[in-house]
Design an enzyme around this catalytic site. Structure first.
Site, PDB file in Angstrom:
ATOM      1  CB  VAL A  86      -0.958  -0.001   1.206  1.00  0.00           C
ATOM      2  CG1 VAL A  86      -1.722   1.320   1.267  1.00  0.00           C
ATOM      3  CG2 VAL A  86      -1.935  -1.171   1.110  1.00  0.00           C
ATOM      4  N   PRO A 143       9.929  -1.094   9.905  1.00  0.00           N
ATOM      5  CG  PRO A 143       9.325  -2.661  11.514  1.00  0.00           C
ATOM      6  CD  PRO A 143       8.738  -1.692  10.553  1.00  0.00           C
ATOM      7  N   PRO A 150       3.796   4.048 -35.323  1.00  0.00           N
ATOM      8  CG  PRO A 150       3.982   1.780 -34.847  1.00  0.00           C
ATOM      9  CD  PRO A 150       3.908   3.121 -34.184  1.00  0.00           C
ATOM     10  CG  ASP A 196       3.371  13.975 -42.239  1.00  0.00           C
ATOM     11  OD1 ASP A 196       3.044  15.049 -42.779  1.00  0.00           O
ATOM     12  OD2 ASP A 196       4.511  13.743 -41.807  1.00  0.00           O
ATOM     13  CE  LYS A 228       7.290  16.993 -46.797  1.00  0.00           C
ATOM     14  NZ  LYS A 228       6.442  17.598 -45.768  1.00  0.00           N
ATOM     15  N   GLY A 256       3.658  10.322 -38.584  1.00  0.00           N
ATOM     16  CA  GLY A 256       3.967   8.946 -38.237  1.00  0.00           C
ATOM     17  C   GLY A 256       5.282   8.837 -37.492  1.00  0.00           C
ATOM     18  CG  ASP A 302      10.322  10.587 -32.209  1.00  0.00           C
ATOM     19  OD1 ASP A 302       9.813  10.604 -31.077  1.00  0.00           O
ATOM     20  OD2 ASP A 302      11.219  11.383 -32.566  1.00  0.00           O
ATOM     21  CB  THR A 310      10.772   5.395 -34.216  1.00  0.00           C
ATOM     22  OG1 THR A 310      11.297   5.217 -35.534  1.00  0.00           O
ATOM     23  CG2 THR A 310      11.585   4.556 -33.243  1.00  0.00           C
TER      24      THR A 310
END
Length: 426
Positions: A22, A42, A174, A197, A219, A250, A252, A280
């Site tokens: 806990v 302890p 990805p 993208d 692109k 997409g 990184d 990535t």
């Protein structure tokens, strides 16, 4: 009924009695809030011992003694947690705290506890706390439901007194929409403008509010594309209009994603910019195909390179000779169209023509497939299989290892998809 209150604990002292599971759950949250944590127990868990060794808390390695909470030598505590596995000790701690008019949370008996710790979670700058009559399981379930909807945009958190501003460069992962980070998803849900993208997880756009502006910055290889300068201008223009802009792409943003150029353009224009890391494809594609990028006894290094220009092109700055001599795994992005040249360069510079190679197309997506071969054969194998971008090339004996371990996936498999997304896709 309970009265909920958000405690600002920075610089305030908290006593925790007990060093078990806990305490291990609660202490890190207290530390993150800025509290000064004093622990009496302890023995403690390994995690708590590490925190103490790093100076994040003080630990008295002994049992509770009367006066620890409110005695003359006790610190001026603001909050007390009784978290031992002995109800009698917890009761004594709580009684002493009550006498000193200190709020005390008892881990073992919610009905006897003066205060309950809410199940809490944060999404961006929003913190959610749920108290369900002291029932931790029910509270955690409700907390997860709310934070999940905040993260995926189901709950619109854009409206507030302090809105996000500037530009966020969000790596979308990805391809599988389940592989965007929680932080990336949360910022996306609050965007006024999304510049996206074609390789980004575009299915996420369907969940955005109707008034969010979507700018297509695709692109397409050897096809139409939006010039980088035009993308930079859109980011700056919309941000200067007072809108919160997410640049979703997409992988990184800072690994062959031209995120550095976009960040520089924003900085030059005086626009605040932040980067959210993404998963990535250089690492996700091998994993999705069952190929360990590194493996003990096989490869101790991995090199990620771009082949957007061929190895023999004067514009190439990749040290192909060094890569061939390294003996490590080489992951090539944007290399499908020049796969023959890449393989030739590796062999010319000394890599064994029999070195195993895998090409993973559309990693983590329904159309994922893997074509394998060697440096001597992979170009022909890829042509025969009509492999097209996006695809990731993996060069190294780890491909052979994956085959020997029977974990190499040559096509989309249910288990791969389930592990990647956390959902059952059937």
């Amino acid at each position: 009924m309970t009265y909920l209150l958000g405690l600002r604990m920075a610089g305030r002292d908290v006593l925790v009695v007990g060093g078990g599971r806990v305490a291990q759950r609660r202490i890190p949250v207290l530390i993150e809030s800025g509290a000064r944590v004093h622990l009496i127990s302890p023995a403690v868990s390994t995690v708590l011992e590490d925190l103490a060794a790093a100076g994040h808390l003080t630990w008295d390695a002994r049992g509770y003694e009367p006066g620890d909470v409110a005695g003359p030598d006790a610190a001026a505590y603001w909050l007390v947690h009784a978290a031992t596995d002995d109800p009698a000790v917890n009761a004594a701690v709580a009684e002493e705290a009550e006498s000193a008019r200190l709020w005390c949370v008892r881990a073992d008996d919610r009905h006897a506890s003066a205060a309950w710790t809410p199940a809490s979670g944060s999404v961006g700058d929003v913190t959610v706390g749920v108290v369900a009559s002291g029932d931790p399981r029910r509270a955690a379930g409700l907390r997860d439901a709310v934070t999940g909807q905040l993260a995926d945009g189901t709950l619109d958190a854009r409206r507030g007194r302090e809105r996000h501003s500037g530009v966020a460069l969000v790596g979308g992962g990805p391809g599988d929409p389940g592989l965007i980070t929680v932080r990336g998803q949360q910022l996306l849900s609050q965007a006024d403008v999304v510049v996206v993208d074609r390789l980004a997880p575009t299915s996420l756009l369907d969940s955005l509010p109707a008034d969010a502006e979507i700018v297509d910055a695709a692109k397409i290889p050897y096809g139409r594309s939006m010039a980088q300068q035009a993308i930079n201008e859109v980011l700056v223009d919309r941000a200067k209009q007072g809108k919160f802009v997410v640049r979703l792409k997409g992988g990184d943003s800072f690994l062959f994603g031209r995120g550095g150029e976009e960040a520089a353009a924003c900085a030059e224009a005086g626009v605040p910019v932040l980067a959210v890391p993404g998963v990535t494809s250089a690492l996700a594609a091998p994993a999705a195909a069952g190929v360990p990028t590194t493996h003990r006894g096989v490869s101790q290094s991995a090199h990620v390179v771009s082949a957007h220009v061929a190895p023999d092109d004067p514009r190439s700055t990749v040290d192909w000779a060094g890569l061939a001599a390294s003996g490590g795994t080489v992951v090539v992005l944007m290399g499908v169209e020049r796969l023959d040249k890449v393989a030739e360069a590796m062999v010319t510079h000394g890599r064994d023509p029999g070195t195993a190679v895998a090409v993973v197309q559309e990693a983590t997506l329904p159309g994922q497939r893997t074509v394998t071969g060697t440096l001597a054969t992979i170009a022909a194998e890829a042509r025969s299989a009509d492999v097209r971008p996006p695809a990731v090339v993996i060069i190294g004996e780890v491909v052979k290892t994956a085959r020997e371990l029977d974990i190499l996936h040559t096509g989309t498999q249910f288990e791969t998809r389930r592990l990647a997304t956390g959902r059952d896709l059937q």
